[in-house]
Structure formats: structure tokens, C-alpha cells
Design an enzyme around this catalytic site. Structure first.
Site: not given
Ligand SMILES: NC(=O)N[C@H]1NC(=O)NC1=O
Length: 213
Positions: A105-106, A159-160
């Protein structure tokens, strides 16, 4: 999931031009029919087996391996099954597998956002949480906390974003920094599943074209 809610969610499919569900009383037979119609409409638009990775490849950010792993269980009669398969697969992974998912995830408001190299899904999510319009001070605080988090846990803070906003994200990051690594790995994975849930909904119900990895 209660049958009624299931039907209600399926009604969202009307954006895909399936509109015979207008009657308020629908029975199980009609729902099954709807599923079949929906399925064949997906197939007609190219979601045959070989297209599955194109469609579901980025439901977990930059982890097409997950879609590949659950490939034989797709196409699904109902979208919830996609989610369940993903969730089961993730739960079956070792800690390092789960950490790997988080590392894919970024960072929120990180390098990819600055360079414009986020996937479209992530760009939308971050933008919806207000992370694309932070002032320099807010950006610096978030970058600093992200770095601290990574130094402590060795994986990305996830995190969402769509279920949050820039202020809550900073608060959450501050508070999750206090957790122990095991707990935090689980928190991150729970968030990945929420992101995945919304991405699947976007594909099925909002006609979003997913990123092809
Ligand atoms: N780091 C991180 O939470 N990235 C994510 N969260 C989200 O909702 N989209 C993402 O790419």
C-alpha cells in the site's frame, strides 16, 4: 446477510441496466435469476476467466496475487463471495504474507501521491479523505507520523481513507502508533478488507473501471 438487505443491495445493479427488480416483493427465484443475468452481463462485457485479473486484480492494492490465488472460485454468483474468498485467503497467510500486503500500500499523502503515480483507486480514496489538498503543515505532520510508524512496525500504516477524513486519519495514526506490532498487523489487515469491500462495490454497483495491473 439478511435476505432483504441482500435484495436491496442487488437493486443497485440497476445501473447495469438490470431493472426487473422494481417490484417491492421479490422472491428467492427472482434473486437467483438476477444473479445469473448479472453474471452473464459481466461475461458479455469481457469478464471471462482470462479477464478476471483485469477486473479484480487491484481489489487489494497492488496485490493481484490474491485474485490469482482465488481465481478458481470466480465468477461468483454474488459479489459478497468475492469478498469472503479474499478475506479467507488473507487470514490464511503467515504474518510475513500479511505484512507484505501492507507494504504494497502506498503511504497516505506520500511519494506516489506527490509524483502522481498512485493507482486510480488509491488516488480517489486519498482525495475523498481530503489528503490531496493538505496544507504544508498538515502534510509534514502526516509524513512524519507515517515515517515513525514505518520505523516502529516495518510496514505501511493502512487505513480505509474513504471511511475517514484527514483529521481522523492523523488522530488514528497517532493512536495506533502506541499499539504492539501484533495488534497493529491485525488492525492494518482489517483496514485492507474494508478498502477491498468498497472497491468491490465500486466495480459491481458503480460501474467503476478498475486499474489493470
Ligand atoms: N496507506 C494506506 O492506507 N493506503 C490506502 N488507504 C486507502 O484507502 N487507499 C490506499 O491506498
Amino acid at each position: 446477510m439478511p435476505f432483504n438487505q441482500y435484495c436491496k443491495e442487488l437493486k443497485g445493479i440497476s445501473t447495469h441496466k438490470i431493472d426487473f427488480l422494481e417490484s417491492s416483493s421479490i422472491d428467492e427465484r427472482e434473486v437467483k435469476e438476477l444473479c445469473l443475468t448479472f453474471r452473464s452481463s459481466i461475461e458479455q462485457t469481457g469478464a471471462r476467466r482470462e479477464g478476471i485479473l483485469d477486473i479484480f486484480g487491484n481489489i487489494v492494492e497492488k496485490c493481484p496475487l490474491i485474485t490469482g490465488a482465488i481465481w478458481s472460485k470466480i465468477p461468483f454468483q454474488v459479489y459478497l463471495a468475492v469478498e469472503e474468498c479474499v478475506s479467507e485467503f488473507i487470514d490464511s497467510l503467515s504474518s510475513s504474507g500479511k505484512e507484505g500486503i501492507l507494504r504494497c500500500h502506498p503511504d497516505l499523502c506520500g511519494r506516489d501521491l506527490t509524483r502522481g503515480t498512485l493507482t486510480e483507486e488509491s488516488q480517489n480514496e486519498q482525495s475523498q479523505a481530503g489528503l490531496t489538498s493538505l496544507n504544508p503543515m498538515e502534510r509534514e505532520i502526516l509524513n512524519h507520523l507515517n515515517l515513525q510508524y514505518k520505523e516502529k512496525f516495518g510496514f505501511t500504516f493502512v487505513i480505509c481513507a474513504k471511511m475517514s477524513d484527514k483529521n481522523k486519519i492523523t488522530q488514528e495514526l497517532n493512536s495506533r502508533l502506541q499499539n504492539d506490532p501484533c495488534q497493529e498487523l491485525q488492525n492494518g489487515i482489517d483496514q485492507v478488507k474494508k478498502i477491498c469491500h468498497l472497491r468491490i462495490q465500486d466495480i459491481f454497483f458503480h460501474g467503476k473501471i478498475p486499474t489493470k495491473l
